[in-house]
Design a protein around this motif. Sequence first.
Motif, PDB file in Angstrom:
ATOM      1  N   GLY A  33       3.184   9.818   1.508  1.00  0.00           N
ATOM      2  CA  GLY A  33       2.751   8.486   1.115  1.00  0.00           C
ATOM      3  C   GLY A  33       3.876   7.495   0.865  1.00  0.00           C
ATOM      4  O   GLY A  33       3.873   6.392   1.435  1.00  0.00           O
ATOM      5  N   LEU A  37       4.629   4.007   3.098  1.00  0.00           N
ATOM      6  CA  LEU A  37       4.642   2.652   2.578  1.00  0.00           C
ATOM      7  C   LEU A  37       5.969   1.957   2.886  1.00  0.00           C
ATOM      8  O   LEU A  37       5.997   0.779   3.254  1.00  0.00           O
ATOM      9  CB  LEU A  37       4.379   2.675   1.068  1.00  0.00           C
ATOM     10  CG  LEU A  37       3.987   1.357   0.413  1.00  0.00           C
ATOM     11  CD1 LEU A  37       2.779   0.733   1.097  1.00  0.00           C
ATOM     12  CD2 LEU A  37       3.702   1.573  -1.065  1.00  0.00           C
ATOM     13  N   SER A  53      -4.964  12.842   3.704  1.00  0.00           N
ATOM     14  CA  SER A  53      -4.403  13.899   2.854  1.00  0.00           C
ATOM     15  C   SER A  53      -2.886  13.912   2.993  1.00  0.00           C
ATOM     16  O   SER A  53      -2.327  14.541   3.903  1.00  0.00           O
ATOM     17  CB  SER A  53      -4.990  15.260   3.252  1.00  0.00           C
ATOM     18  OG  SER A  53      -6.395  15.250   3.090  1.00  0.00           O
ATOM     19  N   LEU A  57       1.590  10.030  -2.336  1.00  0.00           N
ATOM     20  CA  LEU A  57       0.452   9.115  -2.429  1.00  0.00           C
ATOM     21  C   LEU A  57      -0.510   9.481  -1.313  1.00  0.00           C
ATOM     22  O   LEU A  57      -0.079   9.731  -0.189  1.00  0.00           O
ATOM     23  CB  LEU A  57       0.890   7.660  -2.255  1.00  0.00           C
ATOM     24  CG  LEU A  57       1.857   7.051  -3.276  1.00  0.00           C
ATOM     25  CD1 LEU A  57       2.316   5.676  -2.783  1.00  0.00           C
ATOM     26  CD2 LEU A  57       1.173   6.916  -4.632  1.00  0.00           C
ATOM     27  N   ASP A  58      -1.805   9.554  -1.613  1.00  0.00           N
ATOM     28  CA  ASP A  58      -2.727   9.862  -0.522  1.00  0.00           C
ATOM     29  C   ASP A  58      -2.933   8.615   0.333  1.00  0.00           C
ATOM     30  O   ASP A  58      -2.478   7.513   0.004  1.00  0.00           O
ATOM     31  CB  ASP A  58      -4.044  10.436  -1.033  1.00  0.00           C
ATOM     32  CG  ASP A  58      -4.890   9.437  -1.814  1.00  0.00           C
ATOM     33  OD1 ASP A  58      -4.780   8.226  -1.572  1.00  0.00           O
ATOM     34  OD2 ASP A  58      -5.671   9.872  -2.674  1.00  0.00           O
ATOM     35  N   LEU A  60      -5.465   6.686   1.006  1.00  0.00           N
ATOM     36  CA  LEU A  60      -6.166   5.553   0.410  1.00  0.00           C
ATOM     37  C   LEU A  60      -5.264   4.771  -0.535  1.00  0.00           C
ATOM     38  O   LEU A  60      -5.332   3.538  -0.604  1.00  0.00           O
ATOM     39  CB  LEU A  60      -7.420   6.031  -0.322  1.00  0.00           C
ATOM     40  CG  LEU A  60      -8.549   6.581   0.553  1.00  0.00           C
ATOM     41  CD1 LEU A  60      -9.731   6.995  -0.318  1.00  0.00           C
ATOM     42  CD2 LEU A  60      -8.991   5.548   1.585  1.00  0.00           C
ATOM     43  N   GLN A  61      -4.411   5.469  -1.273  1.00  0.00           N
ATOM     44  CA  GLN A  61      -3.473   4.787  -2.169  1.00  0.00           C
ATOM     45  C   GLN A  61      -2.441   3.990  -1.377  1.00  0.00           C
ATOM     46  O   GLN A  61      -2.080   2.866  -1.758  1.00  0.00           O
ATOM     47  CB  GLN A  61      -2.777   5.810  -3.073  1.00  0.00           C
ATOM     48  CG  GLN A  61      -3.691   6.446  -4.104  1.00  0.00           C
ATOM     49  CD  GLN A  61      -3.006   7.551  -4.884  1.00  0.00           C
ATOM     50  OE1 GLN A  61      -2.330   8.409  -4.306  1.00  0.00           O
ATOM     51  NE2 GLN A  61      -3.166   7.540  -6.192  1.00  0.00           N
ATOM     52  N   VAL A  62      -1.960   4.563  -0.280  1.00  0.00           N
ATOM     53  CA  VAL A  62      -1.017   3.848   0.581  1.00  0.00           C
ATOM     54  C   VAL A  62      -1.676   2.587   1.142  1.00  0.00           C
ATOM     55  O   VAL A  62      -1.099   1.491   1.124  1.00  0.00           O
ATOM     56  CB  VAL A  62      -0.539   4.754   1.743  1.00  0.00           C
ATOM     57  CG1 VAL A  62       0.257   3.949   2.759  1.00  0.00           C
ATOM     58  CG2 VAL A  62       0.303   5.895   1.191  1.00  0.00           C
ATOM     59  N   ALA A  64      -4.303   0.897  -0.024  1.00  0.00           N
ATOM     60  CA  ALA A  64      -4.572  -0.086  -1.076  1.00  0.00           C
ATOM     61  C   ALA A  64      -3.290  -0.820  -1.473  1.00  0.00           C
ATOM     62  O   ALA A  64      -3.288  -2.051  -1.658  1.00  0.00           O
ATOM     63  CB  ALA A  64      -5.190   0.601  -2.294  1.00  0.00           C
ATOM     64  N   ALA A  65      -2.177  -0.089  -1.584  1.00  0.00           N
ATOM     65  CA  ALA A  65      -0.910  -0.717  -1.960  1.00  0.00           C
ATOM     66  C   ALA A  65      -0.446  -1.694  -0.882  1.00  0.00           C
ATOM     67  O   ALA A  65       0.041  -2.787  -1.183  1.00  0.00           O
ATOM     68  CB  ALA A  65       0.154   0.355  -2.190  1.00  0.00           C
ATOM     69  N   GLN A  68      -2.552  -4.850  -1.025  1.00  0.00           N
ATOM     70  CA  GLN A  68      -2.191  -5.656  -2.198  1.00  0.00           C
ATOM     71  C   GLN A  68      -0.896  -6.426  -1.967  1.00  0.00           C
ATOM     72  O   GLN A  68      -0.701  -7.512  -2.523  1.00  0.00           O
ATOM     73  CB  GLN A  68      -2.057  -4.759  -3.426  1.00  0.00           C
ATOM     74  CG  GLN A  68      -3.378  -4.245  -3.964  1.00  0.00           C
ATOM     75  CD  GLN A  68      -3.223  -3.230  -5.078  1.00  0.00           C
ATOM     76  OE1 GLN A  68      -2.095  -2.901  -5.476  1.00  0.00           O
ATOM     77  NE2 GLN A  68      -4.326  -2.720  -5.580  1.00  0.00           N
ATOM     78  N   ALA A  93     -11.351   0.337   1.300  1.00  0.00           N
ATOM     79  CA  ALA A  93      -9.943   0.197   0.914  1.00  0.00           C
ATOM     80  C   ALA A  93      -9.174  -0.714   1.863  1.00  0.00           C
ATOM     81  O   ALA A  93      -8.049  -1.095   1.568  1.00  0.00           O
ATOM     82  CB  ALA A  93      -9.271   1.574   0.865  1.00  0.00           C
TER      83      ALA A  93
END
Length: 226
Positions: A33, A37, A53, A57-58, A60-62, A64-65, A68, A93
Motif C-alpha cells: 500500500g 501511494l 489485499s 495499507l489495503d 481501499l485505503q490506498v 481513499a487516500a 482525498q 471508495a
Amino acid sequence: MRLLLVEDDPAMRATLQRTLARRGMQVRTAADGPAALHEWQTGLPDTVVLDLSLPGLDGLQVLAAARQQGLRTPVLILTARDSVGDRVLGLNAGADDYLTKPFDLDELEARLRALLRRSTGLANPPANEDAVLGALRYEKQSGALYAWGQPLELTPRERALVQALMARPGHAVAKERLFALVFPGETEVQYEAVEVVVYRLRKKLAGTGVTLMTLRGLGYLLKADD
C-alpha cells in the motif's frame, strides 16, 4: 498508456507486467500500500490496476487516500473478492471498474483502454453540453430532465440514476456502479433497492420514446425506441 500495477503476489505481478508491456503499455509496479501511494503520487499514471489485499495499507485505503489528495486517475480494482458487497465498497471508495480473478487478459486490456478513453473525454460529450437521447434532454448543470421539452419531476435518487445512464446513453451501466451513485455511503441500504429506483424511473419514462432496459449480467441502459 502509463500504467501503475499494484499487486502483492510476485508471480502475478511479474506476469501481468510482462504481458501488458508486450501490449504497448508502460508498466510500473508496487507490491504494498505505501509504495503504491508513493508511485501514484510521483509517477502520475494514466490508469491504475489495484489489488485490494495489500500489506501496509489495503487497496481501499490506498484508493481513499489518493482520492482525498485529488488524484483522479481511473482505477480498475483487480481482486479475488467477488461478493457484491466488496464491489460496492470499491466503487464507493472511488474505483471506476472492477474485475475479479481469474480473468481474461484481453478483457483486462479492453477495460483499461475504455477507462483511458473515458478519462480523456473521448467517450463522453463535453461536461457543459446537455445529453440528448431521442426525446429526452438532460441538463448536466442543473440536473433537469426534459421529455418533448417538458420537465419530468424526479426524486434525488432518480436524478442520480438518470445522470449515470445519460452519461453514456446506449451503453450499459453495471448495477454495482448505479448502486454506488444512487446510494453513496449508505451501508444500511439493501443492494436490491436500486431496482426500486429503476422501476420508478421506468414508469416516468413511459410514453417518452425512451426505454430503460435491463441487460442480465451487464446492468441497465437507456435506449431510444425504433
